[in-house]
Design a protein around this motif. Structure first.
Motif, PDB file in Angstrom:
ATOM      1  N   PRO A  80      79.528   2.734  32.350  1.00 48.97           N
ATOM      2  CA  PRO A  80      80.301   1.477  32.301  1.00 48.97           C
ATOM      3  C   PRO A  80      81.602   1.644  31.509  1.00 48.97           C
ATOM      4  CG  PRO A  80      77.977   1.057  31.919  1.00 48.97           C
ATOM      5  CD  PRO A  80      78.134   2.547  31.948  1.00 48.97           C
ATOM      6  N   PHE A  81      82.689   1.094  32.055  1.00 51.52           N
ATOM      7  CA  PHE A  81      84.003   1.245  31.420  1.00 51.52           C
ATOM      8  C   PHE A  81      84.056   0.412  30.134  1.00 51.52           C
ATOM      9  CE2 PHE A  81      85.644   1.430  36.080  1.00 51.52           C
ATOM     10  CZ  PHE A  81      85.067   2.679  36.240  1.00 51.52           C
ATOM     11  N   SER A  82      84.803   0.896  29.171  1.00 47.15           N
ATOM     12  CA  SER A  82      84.933   0.136  27.920  1.00 47.15           C
ATOM     13  C   SER A  82      86.341   0.235  27.338  1.00 47.15           C
ATOM     14  CB  SER A  82      83.876   0.583  26.914  1.00 47.15           C
ATOM     15  OG  SER A  82      83.925   1.989  26.709  1.00 47.15           O
ATOM     16  N   GLY A  83      87.328   0.136  28.226  1.00 49.93           N
ATOM     17  CA  GLY A  83      88.717   0.113  27.761  1.00 49.93           C
ATOM     18  C   GLY A  83      89.084  -1.274  27.273  1.00 49.93           C
TER      19      GLY A  83
ATOM     20  N   PHE B  60      89.500   6.832  22.418  1.00 51.54           N
ATOM     21  CA  PHE B  60      89.550   6.486  23.837  1.00 51.54           C
ATOM     22  C   PHE B  60      89.786   7.722  24.702  1.00 51.54           C
ATOM     23  CE2 PHE B  60      90.560   2.392  21.899  1.00 51.54           C
ATOM     24  CZ  PHE B  60      89.730   1.553  22.623  1.00 51.54           C
ATOM     25  N   TRP B 133      86.978   4.907  28.429  1.00 53.00           N
ATOM     26  CA  TRP B 133      85.785   4.795  27.580  1.00 53.00           C
ATOM     27  C   TRP B 133      86.185   4.873  26.117  1.00 53.00           C
ATOM     28  CZ3 TRP B 133      86.099   7.701  32.013  1.00 53.00           C
ATOM     29  CH2 TRP B 133      85.322   7.235  33.082  1.00 53.00           C
ATOM     30  N   GLY B 134      85.491   4.037  25.314  1.00 56.17           N
ATOM     31  CA  GLY B 134      85.752   4.029  23.876  1.00 56.17           C
ATOM     32  C   GLY B 134      84.531   4.508  23.110  1.00 56.17           C
ATOM     33  N   LYS B 135      84.757   5.456  22.235  1.00 58.43           N
ATOM     34  CA  LYS B 135      83.688   5.962  21.373  1.00 58.43           C
ATOM     35  C   LYS B 135      83.910   5.352  19.994  1.00 58.43           C
ATOM     36  CE  LYS B 135      82.410  10.624  21.185  1.00 58.43           C
ATOM     37  NZ  LYS B 135      82.689  12.010  20.754  1.00 58.43           N
ATOM     38  N   TRP B 145      78.766   4.670  21.906  1.00 61.19           N
ATOM     39  CA  TRP B 145      79.740   4.377  22.974  1.00 61.19           C
ATOM     40  C   TRP B 145      79.908   2.876  23.114  1.00 61.19           C
ATOM     41  CZ3 TRP B 145      82.948   7.860  25.082  1.00 61.19           C
ATOM     42  CH2 TRP B 145      82.641   9.215  24.868  1.00 61.19           C
ATOM     43  N   LYS B 146      81.149   2.448  23.093  1.00 66.94           N
ATOM     44  CA  LYS B 146      81.497   1.025  23.162  1.00 66.94           C
ATOM     45  C   LYS B 146      80.984   0.414  24.475  1.00 66.94           C
ATOM     46  CE  LYS B 146      85.779  -1.729  22.970  1.00 66.94           C
ATOM     47  NZ  LYS B 146      86.578  -1.849  24.196  1.00 66.94           N
TER      48      LYS B 146
END
Lengths: 84, 149
Positions: A80-83, B60, B133-135, B145-146
């Motif tokens: 799942p994207f998380s930007g 990111f 993706w954000g860590k 992981w966000k």
């Protein structure tokens, strides 16, 4: 990026938590003709992938139903994207 | 398609987005006198508490090729739906500390409604469709992981 190995295997790019699960940014699998059989093979050989929800992209497009795979296609598994 | 839409726009910047960069972007629009409204959204890294841990920074990463394609689609969609004079979107890659800016969305139009509505929709579209993706990195260097809401 060259997605086809010389031995006919297919290279799949992994991102985010999926890359963590297998400790690298890609996996290699035997060539499959469609996305569903490719996924079955992926889960069989890399059971850790089943711990996370992800979607499959072929040539930068998200796949929503079973889709044929051609040699040279770029395949990626995307958590799942998380930007933002 | 207008000239503005066709330009090959860059989505990603390495590192945080500075206040100076944002100010400079605003200043660059003074020559475009058909614009009557600007809308800006800034995403800032929040020091979330997750369990007993505090988020110190978010790192990111993105599937760059697909993100560029999706960003192009986003521009096409937004420019077809709203009457915009221009639109700029910047998202950070790499390590961004709590308190720093990682997302800058800037829409401009003749009248306010298009700029305001487009800006909001860009943020929602980006979170949903662009492969980033954000860590979330904690003070003790562990991470998670966000997950977007």
């Amino acid at each position: 990026m060259l997605m086809q190995s010389e031995d006919g295997k297919i290279k799949i790019r992994l991102f985010g938590v999926l890359a963590d699960k297998v400790s690298q940014g890609f996996i290699e699998l035997e060539f499959s003709n469609d996305s569903e059989s490719l996924l079955r093979l992926a889960y069989l050989q890399f059971p850790a992938l089943a711990e996370t929800k992800f979607i499959l992209a072929i040539n930068n497009k998200v796949v929503n139903s079973n889709q044929q795979i051609f040699k040279g296609d770029e395949i990626a598994f995307l958590p799942p994207f998380s930007g933002g | 398609m207008s000239e503005e839409r066709k330009k090959n726009k860059k989505l990603f910047v390495e590192g945080p987005i500075s206040a100076a960069f944002i100010a400079d972007s605003i200043a660059k629009h003074s020559a475009k006198t058909d614009i009557g409204a600007h809308q800006i959204f800034l995403g800032q890294i929040r020091a979330d508490k997750i369990g007993e841990n505090i988020v110190k920074a978010i790192e990111f990463s993105a599937y760059l090729e697909m993100a560029e394609d999706e960003y192009y689609n986003l521009r096409e969609y937004i420019f077809s739906k709203y009457k915009l004079s221009c639109m700029h979107v910047y998202h950070s890659l790499g390590l961004i500390k709590a308190g720093e800016i990682n997302l800058f969305v800037f829409t401009s139009s003749q009248h306010r409604n298009d700029a305001i509505e487009a800006c909001k929709e860009v943020v929602e579209y980006l979170k949903k469709n662009i492969p980033i993706w954000g860590k979330e990195i904690f003070e003790d260097a562990n991470y998670t992981w966000k997950v977007n809401n």
